[in-house]
Motif scaffolding. Structure first.
Motif, PDB file in Angstrom:
ATOM      1  N   HIS A 309     -49.052  30.357 -56.602  1.00 46.22           N
ATOM      2  CA  HIS A 309     -47.987  30.195 -55.618  1.00 46.22           C
ATOM      3  C   HIS A 309     -47.833  31.433 -54.747  1.00 46.22           C
ATOM      4  O   HIS A 309     -47.511  31.322 -53.553  1.00 46.22           O
ATOM      5  N   SER A 310     -48.058  32.609 -55.312  1.00 46.51           N
ATOM      6  CA  SER A 310     -47.892  33.829 -54.516  1.00 46.51           C
ATOM      7  C   SER A 310     -48.959  33.921 -53.435  1.00 46.51           C
ATOM      8  O   SER A 310     -48.673  34.290 -52.289  1.00 46.51           O
ATOM      9  N   LEU A 312     -50.354  31.496 -52.031  1.00 47.87           N
ATOM     10  CA  LEU A 312     -50.059  30.453 -51.052  1.00 47.87           C
ATOM     11  C   LEU A 312     -48.969  30.909 -50.087  1.00 47.87           C
ATOM     12  O   LEU A 312     -49.132  30.854 -48.859  1.00 47.87           O
ATOM     13  N   LEU A 313     -47.852  31.396 -50.628  1.00 53.06           N
ATOM     14  CA  LEU A 313     -46.698  31.734 -49.793  1.00 53.06           C
ATOM     15  C   LEU A 313     -46.875  33.054 -49.053  1.00 53.06           C
ATOM     16  O   LEU A 313     -46.190  33.293 -48.050  1.00 53.06           O
ATOM     17  N   GLU A 314     -47.781  33.922 -49.525  1.00 51.60           N
ATOM     18  CA  GLU A 314     -48.035  35.163 -48.800  1.00 51.60           C
ATOM     19  C   GLU A 314     -48.679  34.908 -47.441  1.00 51.60           C
ATOM     20  O   GLU A 314     -48.697  35.786 -46.583  1.00 51.60           O
ATOM     21  N   ARG A 315     -49.210  33.733 -47.237  1.00 54.21           N
ATOM     22  CA  ARG A 315     -49.847  33.406 -45.958  1.00 54.21           C
ATOM     23  C   ARG A 315     -48.822  33.124 -44.863  1.00 54.21           C
ATOM     24  O   ARG A 315     -49.167  33.052 -43.686  1.00 54.21           O
ATOM     25  N   ALA A 316     -47.552  32.958 -45.237  1.00 57.12           N
ATOM     26  CA  ALA A 316     -46.486  32.793 -44.248  1.00 57.12           C
ATOM     27  C   ALA A 316     -46.106  34.162 -43.707  1.00 57.12           C
ATOM     28  O   ALA A 316     -45.811  35.081 -44.474  1.00 57.12           O
ATOM     29  N   THR A 317     -46.100  34.315 -42.396  1.00 58.72           N
ATOM     30  CA  THR A 317     -45.843  35.625 -41.806  1.00 58.72           C
ATOM     31  C   THR A 317     -45.570  35.486 -40.309  1.00 58.72           C
ATOM     32  O   THR A 317     -45.699  34.400 -39.737  1.00 58.72           O
ATOM     33  N   HIS A 318     -45.201  36.603 -39.707  1.00 61.88           N
ATOM     34  CA  HIS A 318     -45.060  36.714 -38.254  1.00 61.88           C
ATOM     35  C   HIS A 318     -46.108  37.703 -37.777  1.00 61.88           C
ATOM     36  O   HIS A 318     -46.042  38.890 -38.112  1.00 61.88           O
ATOM     37  N   LEU A 319     -47.102  37.240 -37.034  1.00 64.31           N
ATOM     38  CA  LEU A 319     -48.210  38.085 -36.619  1.00 64.31           C
ATOM     39  C   LEU A 319     -47.799  39.051 -35.511  1.00 64.31           C
ATOM     40  O   LEU A 319     -46.850  38.807 -34.753  1.00 64.31           O
ATOM     41  N   SER A 320     -48.544  40.139 -35.422  1.00 67.85           N
ATOM     42  CA  SER A 320     -48.309  41.118 -34.366  1.00 67.85           C
ATOM     43  C   SER A 320     -48.735  40.550 -33.017  1.00 67.85           C
ATOM     44  O   SER A 320     -49.475  39.556 -32.938  1.00 67.85           O
ATOM     45  N   ASP A 321     -48.286  41.210 -31.943  1.00 65.06           N
ATOM     46  CA  ASP A 321     -48.627  40.746 -30.599  1.00 65.06           C
ATOM     47  C   ASP A 321     -50.128  40.824 -30.349  1.00 65.06           C
ATOM     48  O   ASP A 321     -50.681  40.031 -29.572  1.00 65.06           O
ATOM     49  N   ALA A 322     -50.798  41.782 -30.992  1.00 65.98           N
ATOM     50  CA  ALA A 322     -52.244  41.916 -30.812  1.00 65.98           C
ATOM     51  C   ALA A 322     -52.994  40.691 -31.307  1.00 65.98           C
ATOM     52  O   ALA A 322     -54.092  40.388 -30.831  1.00 65.98           O
ATOM     53  N   LEU A 323     -52.414  39.962 -32.276  1.00 67.56           N
ATOM     54  CA  LEU A 323     -53.039  38.757 -32.816  1.00 67.56           C
ATOM     55  C   LEU A 323     -52.418  37.480 -32.256  1.00 67.56           C
ATOM     56  O   LEU A 323     -52.624  36.395 -32.796  1.00 67.56           O
ATOM     57  N   GLY A 324     -51.647  37.612 -31.200  1.00 65.61           N
ATOM     58  CA  GLY A 324     -51.078  36.439 -30.547  1.00 65.61           C
ATOM     59  C   GLY A 324     -49.594  36.244 -30.769  1.00 65.61           C
ATOM     60  O   GLY A 324     -48.967  35.443 -30.075  1.00 65.61           O
ATOM     61  N   GLY A 325     -49.006  36.925 -31.769  1.00 62.01           N
ATOM     62  CA  GLY A 325     -47.575  36.823 -31.992  1.00 62.01           C
ATOM     63  C   GLY A 325     -47.106  35.522 -32.603  1.00 62.01           C
ATOM     64  O   GLY A 325     -45.904  35.228 -32.598  1.00 62.01           O
ATOM     65  N   GLY A 326     -48.019  34.729 -33.150  1.00 62.31           N
ATOM     66  CA  GLY A 326     -47.611  33.476 -33.792  1.00 62.31           C
ATOM     67  C   GLY A 326     -46.915  33.722 -35.114  1.00 62.31           C
ATOM     68  O   GLY A 326     -46.937  34.833 -35.664  1.00 62.31           O
ATOM     69  N   SER A 327     -46.274  32.703 -35.631  1.00 65.26           N
ATOM     70  CA  SER A 327     -45.556  32.831 -36.905  1.00 65.26           C
ATOM     71  C   SER A 327     -45.740  31.574 -37.731  1.00 65.26           C
ATOM     72  O   SER A 327     -45.982  30.492 -37.196  1.00 65.26           O
ATOM     73  N   LEU A 328     -45.625  31.747 -39.033  1.00 67.23           N
ATOM     74  CA  LEU A 328     -45.681  30.630 -39.984  1.00 67.23           C
ATOM     75  C   LEU A 328     -44.498  30.758 -40.924  1.00 67.23           C
ATOM     76  O   LEU A 328     -44.414  31.694 -41.717  1.00 67.23           O
ATOM     77  N   THR A 329     -43.547  29.841 -40.792  1.00 65.82           N
ATOM     78  CA  THR A 329     -42.343  29.821 -41.619  1.00 65.82           C
ATOM     79  C   THR A 329     -42.519  28.783 -42.716  1.00 65.82           C
ATOM     80  O   THR A 329     -42.867  27.632 -42.434  1.00 65.82           O
ATOM     81  N   ALA A 330     -42.300  29.172 -43.951  1.00 64.56           N
ATOM     82  CA  ALA A 330     -42.518  28.279 -45.098  1.00 64.56           C
ATOM     83  C   ALA A 330     -41.185  27.899 -45.729  1.00 64.56           C
ATOM     84  O   ALA A 330     -40.332  28.751 -45.981  1.00 64.56           O
ATOM     85  N   LEU A 331     -41.021  26.605 -45.983  1.00 62.26           N
ATOM     86  CA  LEU A 331     -39.859  26.085 -46.708  1.00 62.26           C
ATOM     87  C   LEU A 331     -40.356  25.363 -47.955  1.00 62.26           C
ATOM     88  O   LEU A 331     -40.504  24.138 -47.961  1.00 62.26           O
ATOM     89  N   LEU A 349     -40.745  31.430 -58.159  1.00 66.24           N
ATOM     90  CA  LEU A 349     -40.691  31.217 -56.714  1.00 66.24           C
ATOM     91  C   LEU A 349     -39.541  31.979 -56.073  1.00 66.24           C
ATOM     92  O   LEU A 349     -39.641  32.388 -54.912  1.00 66.24           O
ATOM     93  N   ILE A 350     -38.448  32.180 -56.784  1.00 69.32           N
ATOM     94  CA  ILE A 350     -37.356  32.988 -56.246  1.00 69.32           C
ATOM     95  C   ILE A 350     -37.827  34.420 -56.001  1.00 69.32           C
ATOM     96  O   ILE A 350     -37.466  35.060 -55.007  1.00 69.32           O
ATOM     97  N   SER A 351     -38.676  34.918 -56.902  1.00 67.19           N
ATOM     98  CA  SER A 351     -39.170  36.287 -56.745  1.00 67.19           C
ATOM     99  C   SER A 351     -40.222  36.397 -55.651  1.00 67.19           C
ATOM    100  O   SER A 351     -40.425  37.477 -55.096  1.00 67.19           O
ATOM    101  N   ILE A 352     -40.893  35.296 -55.310  1.00 71.22           N
ATOM    102  CA  ILE A 352     -41.923  35.326 -54.272  1.00 71.22           C
ATOM    103  C   ILE A 352     -41.314  35.189 -52.884  1.00 71.22           C
ATOM    104  O   ILE A 352     -41.770  35.812 -51.927  1.00 71.22           O
ATOM    105  N   THR A 353     -40.261  34.380 -52.743  1.00 72.61           N
ATOM    106  CA  THR A 353     -39.715  34.040 -51.431  1.00 72.61           C
ATOM    107  C   THR A 353     -38.698  35.078 -50.963  1.00 72.61           C
ATOM    108  O   THR A 353     -38.327  35.997 -51.674  1.00 72.61           O
ATOM    109  N   ASP A 354     -38.228  34.890 -49.705  1.00 72.26           N
ATOM    110  CA  ASP A 354     -37.288  35.815 -49.075  1.00 72.26           C
ATOM    111  C   ASP A 354     -35.848  35.310 -49.162  1.00 72.26           C
ATOM    112  O   ASP A 354     -35.004  35.723 -48.365  1.00 72.26           O
ATOM    113  N   GLY A 355     -35.570  34.465 -50.097  1.00 79.10           N
ATOM    114  CA  GLY A 355     -34.223  33.924 -50.254  1.00 79.10           C
ATOM    115  C   GLY A 355     -34.285  32.477 -50.678  1.00 79.10           C
ATOM    116  O   GLY A 355     -35.362  31.880 -50.744  1.00 79.10           O
TER     117      GLY A 355
END
Length: 491
Positions: A309-310, A312-331, A349-355
């Motif tokens: 699970h870690s 998997l969920l670590e792939r959710a992120t907000h990319l820098s502008d140099a990489l296009g600035g896209g984001s992936l929000t996971a629920l 999963l509580i320890s892996i996620t941001d809330g």
């Protein structure tokens, strides 16, 4: 002097010799031009077949998680590599697979088709269409297992992802690139929270992925019908595995859905992905591990359940502008039993996620919908995922609501309360009434700001509780009228 018949015979012999020489020359040139090509392939045999798992011999050089091909278009993933045999997790209908069947190496890992062609489609984790819109022809494929973006390739989460749900946007805000867990007991409205969030992304330039993991076919059909009814399928891709699918297919579903989402993220787009739910995913992996005779741990789960699970969920992120600035929000969604948030999978999963957004069955039974328990819900991004004007009106709301819940518990003992405390109680009741909301009725952010501003200024304190719904709708109507008047004045 030779006769005419002899000279004619000599001419025939010369023409035959020339023809033979020409043919031999063609053969020689063709022989030199031909290069023998040897296509080597490693072929093994199926030793045994169990529930979704096959033991294969004769593949000594196969790699971990390499794709293995079986007859009738069946594929599997090499999971356990032993000197004598290889354990392969099957990714499809294995009823026709028998002992002695061939198993071939493919030399590649499991991948999934990605591209704009998937928007509005319902597919399985193999990229095969499950709707009636014809085959899917994607020019590009991506492996389902990919390394998460490096820390230096990321930027802080600062842009809000509006869910349209008042209690979430006000008290548990979600940012683009965040991982926010949704958990609660059965039938408390977890999927509704996620579906309402997807519906609210209409005209927000957010691409959505809904991943149904081991769900009932009827439940998945209901979700798809709701998305279509609200026009959300125009920007949504649905990845489905049903409850009767092999455990291997259920296991790879969230990884395949994440690769599809990452394609859009690296195109510079904002993406929302919903995993519904990771409890079924963990159970499928436990089933696979037990079939492979791996040693069980707590609650019979294997020791690496946290890792699957870690990563998997670590792939959710907000990319820098140099990489296009896209984001992936996971629920991600998980199910608790008897409100036990301290169970093995929830704590992981509580320890892996941001809330987490916790849905209480007690609130659900009381008719407080959505049944979000504000005291047990948290967003570790906090006000950074809110607009400044929204943060200004919602800043003290959570504290006021928490104080109200404490006072309400205290007041149940029949204690005499002073005027100030009674006013706090009445104000808190109106906060709770304002935060209630029907399903599939997201509220725009401007309307939420106006509502919370009026609530904070005490405009609803004199309104009877039974009329709070009418008062809220009157506020929205007045706000819409002002907006129309403003547009008319601009014209």
């Amino acid at each position: 002097m030779p006769s005419s018949s002899e000279s004619a015979g000599n001419e025939v012999d010369i023409s035959i010799d020339q023809a033979v020489e020409h043919a031999l020359g063609s053969v020689r040139s063709g022989t030199h031009a031909y290069e023998a090509k040897l296509d080597s392939s490693e072929v093994g045999r199926v030793k045994s077949v169990a529930t979704g798992v096959a033991k294969v011999t004769g593949l000594p050089a196969v790699g971990f998680e390499e794709l293995v091909a079986f007859p009738n278009g069946l594929f599997g993933i090499a999971f356990d590599l032993n000197p004598e045999e290889v354990s392969v997790v099957l990714l499809g209908n294995y009823w026709d697979l028998q002992t002695g069947d061939e198993a071939k190496r493919t030399g590649r890992v499991m991948d999934v088709p990605v591209g704009e062609e998937l928007i509005g489609r319902v597919i399985n984790p193999l990229g095969e269409a499950m709707d009636d819109k014809g085959p899917i022809n994607c020019a590009e494929r991506m492996p389902i297992e990919r390394a998460a973006a490096a820390i230096m390739d990321r930027t802080p989460v600062s842009e809000p992802l509006q869910t349209g749900i008042k209690v979430v946007d006000a008290m548990v805000p979600i940012g683009r690139g965040q991982r926010e867990l949704i958990l609660g007991d059965r039938q408390t409205g977890k999927t509704t929270i996620a579906i309402d969030t997807i519906i609210n992304q209409r005209d927000q330039n957010v691409q959505c992925i809904y991943c149904a993991i081991g769900q009932r076919a009827s439940a998945v059909a209901k979700v798809i019908a709701e998305l279509e009814a609200h026009g959300a399928m125009a920007y949504t891709t649905v990845v489905v595995t049903e409850g009767n699918d092999p455990p291997g297919l259920t296991y790879i579903a969230p990884y395949a859905a994440t690769s599809i989402a990452e394609y859009f993220m690296y195109q510079g787009k904002d993406v929302l992905i919903v995993y519904d739910d990771l409890t079924n995913h963990a159970r499928a992996y436990r089933e696979i591990s037990l079939l492979l005779r791996r040693p069980p741990g707590r609650e019979a789960f294997p020791g690496d359940i946290f890792y699957i699970h870690s990563r998997l969920l670590e792939r959710a992120t907000h990319l820098s502008d140099a990489l296009g600035g896209g984001s992936l929000t996971a629920l991600p969604i998980i199910e608790t039993e008897a409100q036990n948030m301290a169970a093995y999978i929830p704590t992981n999963l509580i320890s892996i996620t941001d809330g987490q957004v916790y849905l209480s069955p007690k609130l659900f039974e009381l008719g407080v919908l959505p049944a979000v328990d504000v005291g047990r819900s948290v967003s570790r991004v906090g006000g950074k995922a809110q607009r400044k004007d929204y943060r200004k009106v919602a800043g003290k709301l959570k504290l006021a609501y928490a104080q109200f819940e404490e006072l309400e518990s205290f007041a149940r003992f029949g204690t005499r309360l002073d005027t100030t405390t009674q006013a706090q109680l009445e104000h808190g009741k109106r906060i709770r009434a304002c935060l209630q909301q029907g399903e599939h009725a997201p509220v725009p952010i401007d309307a939420q700001i106006a509502l919370l501003q009026a609530l904070g200024d005490g405009k609803f304190d004199q309104v009877p509780l039974a009329d709070m719904g009418l008062a809220e709708q009157s506020l929205y109507s007045a706000l819409n009228a002002d907006t129309v008047d403003a547009r008319g004045a601009e014209r």
